[in-house]
Design an enzyme around this catalytic site. Structure first.
Site, short mmCIF file in Angstrom:
data_model
loop_
_atom_site.label_atom_id
_atom_site.label_comp_id
_atom_site.label_asym_id
_atom_site.label_seq_id
_atom_site.Cartn_x
_atom_site.Cartn_y
_atom_site.Cartn_z
N PHE A 145 59.52 27.19 43.03
CA PHE A 145 58.76 26.19 43.79
C PHE A 145 59.34 26.10 45.20
CE2 PHE A 145 57.72 22.21 45.75
CZ PHE A 145 56.36 22.13 45.53
N ASP A 231 66.97 28.29 49.30
CA ASP A 231 66.16 27.08 49.42
C ASP A 231 66.91 25.96 48.71
OD1 ASP A 231 64.46 24.94 49.20
OD2 ASP A 231 62.69 26.12 48.64
N LYS A 272 64.19 17.21 52.44
CA LYS A 272 64.38 16.04 51.58
C LYS A 272 65.57 15.16 52.00
CE LYS A 272 61.56 17.55 47.78
NZ LYS A 272 61.34 18.87 47.21
C1 LIG Z 1 60.23 19.81 47.66
C2 LIG Z 1 60.58 21.23 47.81
C3 LIG Z 1 59.97 22.03 48.79
C4 LIG Z 1 58.86 21.55 49.68
O1 LIG Z 1 59.21 20.44 50.44
P1 LIG Z 1 58.04 19.52 51.07
O2 LIG Z 1 58.78 18.58 51.97
O3 LIG Z 1 57.36 18.84 49.93
O4 LIG Z 1 57.13 20.43 51.82
C5 LIG Z 1 60.41 23.35 48.90
N1 LIG Z 1 61.37 23.84 48.10
C6 LIG Z 1 61.97 23.11 47.14
C7 LIG Z 1 63.03 23.71 46.30
C8 LIG Z 1 61.58 21.78 46.95
O5 LIG Z 1 62.14 21.05 45.98
#
Ligand SMILES: *Cc1c(COP(=O)(O)O)cnc(C)c1O
Length: 427
Positions: A145, A231, A272
């Site tokens: 994701f 990520d 985040k």
């Molecule tokens: C939440 C998330 C995203 C996307 O972030 P948004 O601010 O919702 O666009 C990408 N990668 C990971 C691992 C995430 O948990």
């Protein structure tokens, strides 16, 4: 505040009627938050065990972060990058030293951070590695994701996220997660420019790979001259009880050069919790050899690096340090998993608990397409604790990192009592 609704029912009806139905929220309407708690419109208090998908690591409405926002909001909010502003440079110095990289590229949402990393990686591949233009491939993993943009869903495994959104972006090779042999094989493809990986797959249900997987990704990327892109939008900034999830079990508060445990990515994507959930802030960090492919006009964002975002992120990162939240996540995470593992021994419904730090999941003995995890989350809500399923049989538990040990035990009591009650009714 004139926009406030009188009842939860009214708020839900408004969202249902006027908002696009792109989420399926639990039926609770929140109107206030403080630390580990949120309150609904009727005044009922809950423990938050989602933390806005780990954006609110520092707790709701942290006074230092909100204070930074308010102060900067009265001074200067947005200049665009057409001009310099007096907050960006200090923030960039702080964030690069904090994470141990030469440079940062500031964006707003997580998905934008991922898009940015993909663009930099491709450009690096053509200009530095010598891959023929438009032929670059990035290796990604099953069940990943990384966000919701058209390019990112091009390599999603989630049928619902992709259906009828094509045509998709080419240039991604998807392989099984936590499989070093498959990775080595894929890296032998001649035009690979990078590997994009979550050190723990959060949305997939807190999939924790073997301890040697992330170090192997780093080593194999080096060997095959591909960029290792981490990520850490969900896993970073203390959540897993380490500074970053790529630090493995290293207990250092900041980046360190202990090569045995820390596998430094070529690009680090954050989002985040870098803002404590106060404002959309994301960032891509890299060293000069990589970031130098970005030149004026090649990438940008009107809001990226605005003074509000800079001050909020600075405050949010300082709170992580000053309140020792990484260490707290490590300590409380162990208590949580120990208690849930003991409970799983007795419970018919709970199969196992897994995770690291305060990013954990409880797996229920039912089918991934069942509604059991959802039903338990509704029951948890009634008992004063908010969590969300990631699948029909998996519940993620990720409270703000400012929780106390006493509060955590109270929460474990609620979880155990709720599941036991549910089990008794089902039996
Ligand atoms: C939440 C998330 C995203 C996307 O972030 P948004 O601010 O919702 O666009 C990408 N990668 C990971 C691992 C995430 O948990």
């Amino acid at each position: 505040m004139i926009h406030n609704v009188a009842t939860s029912k009214e708020a839900m009806q408004l969202e249902d009627k006027y908002g696009a139905h792109n989420y399926h929220p639990l039926p609770v309407v929140l109107s206030k938050g403080e630390g580990v708690f949120v309150w609904d419109v009727e005044g009922k208090k809950y423990f938050d065990f989602l933390s806005a998908y780990s954006a609110v690591n520092q707790g709701h409405c942290h006074p230092r972060i909100v204070g930074a926002l308010k102060e900067q909001a009265d001074t200067l909010t947005l200049t665009s990058r057409a001009f310099y502003n007096d907050a960006l440079g200090s923030y960039e110095k702080y964030v690069t030293e904090y994470f141990g990289f030469h440079k940062v590229l500031p964006m707003n949402t997580g998905a934008e951070g991922v898009e940015t990393a993909i663009k930099i990686c491709r450009k690096w591949g053509y200009e530095k590695k010598g891959v023929p233009e438009n032929e670059g491939e990035i290796i990604v993993f099953d069940q990943n994701f990384h966000g919701r943009t058209t390019t990112i869903i091009s390599f999603s495994s989630d049928a619902g996220a992709r259906k009828n959104f094509g045509p998709f972006t080419h240039g991604f090779v998807k392989i099984p997660y936590n499989d070093v042999e498959e990775l080595e094989r894929a890296l032998k493809r001649p035009n690979v420019v990078g590997v994009l990986v979550e050190p723990i797959q959060g949305e997939a249900g807190v999939n924790v790979p073997n301890d040697d997987f992330i170090p192997a990704v780093g080593e194999l990327c080096k060997k095959h001259n591909a960029l290792f892109i981490a990520d850490e939008i969900q896993t970073g900034i203390g959540r897993t009880g380490s500074f970053l999830a790529v630090c493995g079990n290293c207990t250092c508060e900041h980046h360190c050069e202990r090569q045995s445990t820390y596998t430094k990515p070529d690009m680090l994507i954050l989002g985040k919790a870098i803002s404590g959930g106060v404002y959309p802030v994301s960032a891509v960090l890299a060293d000069n050899e990589v970031m130098s492919v970005i030149t004026p006009g090649t990438h940008g964002s009107t809001f990226g690096g605005n003074p509000l975002a800079c001050e909020v992120a600075l405050a949010a990162l300082r709170v992580i340090d000053d309140e020792h939240l990484t260490q707290n996540a490590r300590k409380l995470g162990k208590i949580f998993r120990d208690r849930m593992a003991a409970f799983a021994e007795k419970s018919e419904m709970v199969t196992l608990v897994r995770g690291r730090g305060l990013l954990n999941a409880v797996v229920i003995n039912d089918h991934p397409d069942s509604s059991t995890a959802w039903d338990i989350c509704v029951a948890l809500k009634d008992n004063g604790l908010l969590a969300k399923p990631t699948h029909g049989n998996i519940i993620r538990f990720a409270p703000p990192l400012v929780m106390t040990e006493e509060q955590l035990h109270e929460c474990c009591d609620i979880i155990e009592r709720t599941i036991a009650e549910y089990e008794a009714v089902e039996a």
